[in-house]
Design a protein around this motif. Sequence first.
Motif, PDB file in Angstrom:
ATOM      1  N   ARG A  37      -4.555  -5.612 -21.458  1.00  0.00           N
ATOM      2  CA  ARG A  37      -5.413  -4.740 -20.932  1.00  0.00           C
ATOM      3  C   ARG A  37      -5.525  -3.826 -22.130  1.00  0.00           C
ATOM      4  O   ARG A  37      -5.435  -2.261 -22.148  1.00  0.00           O
ATOM      5  N   ASN A  38      -4.432  -4.449 -23.057  1.00  0.00           N
ATOM      6  CA  ASN A  38      -3.990  -3.234 -24.594  1.00  0.00           C
ATOM      7  C   ASN A  38      -3.638  -2.080 -24.667  1.00  0.00           C
ATOM      8  O   ASN A  38      -3.609  -1.576 -25.011  1.00  0.00           O
ATOM      9  N   LEU A  39      -2.659  -2.314 -23.258  1.00  0.00           N
ATOM     10  CA  LEU A  39      -1.794  -1.568 -23.142  1.00  0.00           C
ATOM     11  C   LEU A  39      -0.494  -0.985 -24.211  1.00  0.00           C
ATOM     12  O   LEU A  39      -0.160   0.067 -24.830  1.00  0.00           O
ATOM     13  N   GLY A  40       0.214  -2.292 -24.456  1.00  0.00           N
ATOM     14  CA  GLY A  40       0.564  -1.632 -25.573  1.00  0.00           C
ATOM     15  C   GLY A  40       0.172  -1.747 -26.743  1.00  0.00           C
ATOM     16  O   GLY A  40       0.726  -0.721 -27.695  1.00  0.00           O
ATOM     17  N   ALA A  58      -9.921  -0.728 -13.350  1.00  0.00           N
ATOM     18  CA  ALA A  58      -8.751   0.154 -13.661  1.00  0.00           C
ATOM     19  C   ALA A  58      -8.376   1.514 -14.442  1.00  0.00           C
ATOM     20  O   ALA A  58      -8.543   1.189 -15.712  1.00  0.00           O
ATOM     21  N   SER A  59      -8.026   2.173 -14.902  1.00  0.00           N
ATOM     22  CA  SER A  59      -7.525   3.924 -15.920  1.00  0.00           C
ATOM     23  C   SER A  59      -5.684   3.701 -15.921  1.00  0.00           C
ATOM     24  O   SER A  59      -5.491   3.710 -14.399  1.00  0.00           O
ATOM     25  N   TYR A  60      -5.567   4.301 -16.708  1.00  0.00           N
ATOM     26  CA  TYR A  60      -4.487   4.076 -17.124  1.00  0.00           C
ATOM     27  C   TYR A  60      -3.984   5.308 -17.874  1.00  0.00           C
ATOM     28  O   TYR A  60      -5.074   6.448 -18.953  1.00  0.00           O
ATOM     29  N   GLU A  61      -3.074   6.462 -17.643  1.00  0.00           N
ATOM     30  CA  GLU A  61      -2.791   7.819 -18.157  1.00  0.00           C
ATOM     31  C   GLU A  61      -1.837   7.092 -19.582  1.00  0.00           C
ATOM     32  O   GLU A  61      -0.412   6.628 -18.227  1.00  0.00           O
ATOM     33  N   VAL A  62      -1.959   7.747 -20.414  1.00  0.00           N
ATOM     34  CA  VAL A  62      -0.310   7.825 -21.848  1.00  0.00           C
ATOM     35  C   VAL A  62       0.078   8.986 -21.533  1.00  0.00           C
ATOM     36  O   VAL A  62      -0.594   9.640 -22.188  1.00  0.00           O
ATOM     37  N   ALA A 117       2.193   4.275 -19.928  1.00  0.00           N
ATOM     38  CA  ALA A 117       0.955   4.122 -19.365  1.00  0.00           C
ATOM     39  C   ALA A 117       1.421   4.204 -17.727  1.00  0.00           C
ATOM     40  O   ALA A 117       1.832   2.809 -17.262  1.00  0.00           O
ATOM     41  N   VAL A 118       0.578   4.488 -17.265  1.00  0.00           N
ATOM     42  CA  VAL A 118       0.631   4.824 -16.187  1.00  0.00           C
ATOM     43  C   VAL A 118      -0.365   4.812 -14.844  1.00  0.00           C
ATOM     44  O   VAL A 118      -1.829   5.425 -15.900  1.00  0.00           O
ATOM     45  N   GLU A 119      -0.499   4.070 -14.324  1.00  0.00           N
ATOM     46  CA  GLU A 119      -1.691   3.197 -13.683  1.00  0.00           C
ATOM     47  C   GLU A 119      -2.262   4.225 -12.857  1.00  0.00           C
ATOM     48  O   GLU A 119      -1.042   4.608 -11.721  1.00  0.00           O
ATOM     49  N   SER A 120      -3.462   4.939 -13.238  1.00  0.00           N
ATOM     50  CA  SER A 120      -3.679   5.880 -12.425  1.00  0.00           C
ATOM     51  C   SER A 120      -3.892   5.932 -11.067  1.00  0.00           C
ATOM     52  O   SER A 120      -3.139   7.305 -10.184  1.00  0.00           O
ATOM     53  N   ALA A 127       3.798   0.960 -18.908  1.00  0.00           N
ATOM     54  CA  ALA A 127       3.741  -0.094 -20.233  1.00  0.00           C
ATOM     55  C   ALA A 127       4.579   0.910 -20.315  1.00  0.00           C
ATOM     56  O   ALA A 127       4.338   2.290 -19.930  1.00  0.00           O
ATOM     57  N   THR A 128       5.711   0.611 -21.441  1.00  0.00           N
ATOM     58  CA  THR A 128       6.525   2.455 -22.340  1.00  0.00           C
ATOM     59  C   THR A 128       6.394   1.759 -23.916  1.00  0.00           C
ATOM     60  O   THR A 128       6.838   0.325 -24.600  1.00  0.00           O
TER      61      THR A 128
END
Lengths: 153, 153
Positions: B100-103, B5-9, B58-61, B68-69
Amino acid sequence: MDETASYEVRELCETDLEHGFPELLAQLTQTGTLPLSFWRERYRLRQQLPGTYVTLVAVESATKRVTATATLLIEYKFTRSCGQAGHIEDVVVDAAYRRRNLGSRLVRELCARARDQFKCYKVTLDCVEENEAFYAKLGLERKGVQMVRYFRI
Amino acid sequence: MDETASYEVRELCETDLEHGFPELLAQLTQTGTLPLSFWRERYRLRQQLPGTYVTLVAVESATKRVTATATLLIEYKFTRSCGQAGHIEDVVVDAAYRRRNLGSRLVRELCARARDQFKCYKVTLDCVEENEAFYAKLGLERKGVQMVRYFRI
């Protein structure tokens, strides 16, 4: 020490920048050697952020000398029903004016303003362990640890 | 867990308030049960304090879910040559999206913004001791203790 000296506690005024405020802060940490115009610019920038900064000073009534300062930074959160948190920063008392409860007066006043004026649900501050007892007397409790990262800028 | 999954920050948008941001923050602490209009009002109040808040998400694409925030509050000091200090606040990752290292991505990005965009001489954050190792990996060091006083409001 003149035990009968009286002190006015009030918000920082722009004219305090010429009457000992920079020299007082230099007792706390690095302030640099900026010309007065930079201090004024920072003062005015803060004024343009309404409801965000309260910087108190204790001024000796007889001499008009700025003898102590402390700042409250208000944070507008989304948590706690979009509540406010207060951060107490940059508490310093002139070395020649210690043991007169000036620091306590300023911190108590900032706590009162945080609660009554800004409706904060909490105030926090970071300090060295040696100062914990001082703040504990003012009703603050140890909660966690402060983490910091310095940048070369 | 979908490892691909990819995430946009990116910075928080007003529409995120209707797409999971309040529910995400509720995983961190008390948020209350305010109507959307209050969240919007707080969002707009912060917009009126320029240069003061950066809230990243962080928004799941694939799903557009806010996962996350973390927030950076900029403090305009008189010390350090009228420098800026950054306060990192309200770091939370959705329980279903951890490991997932989002933090880490958010905190690293806030540190980079603090240094490069706002020219902060430091960032600080307060945390429980159990989280010290997480932040140490991101280059933060323990400096002192956090003191707090809660108010009944």
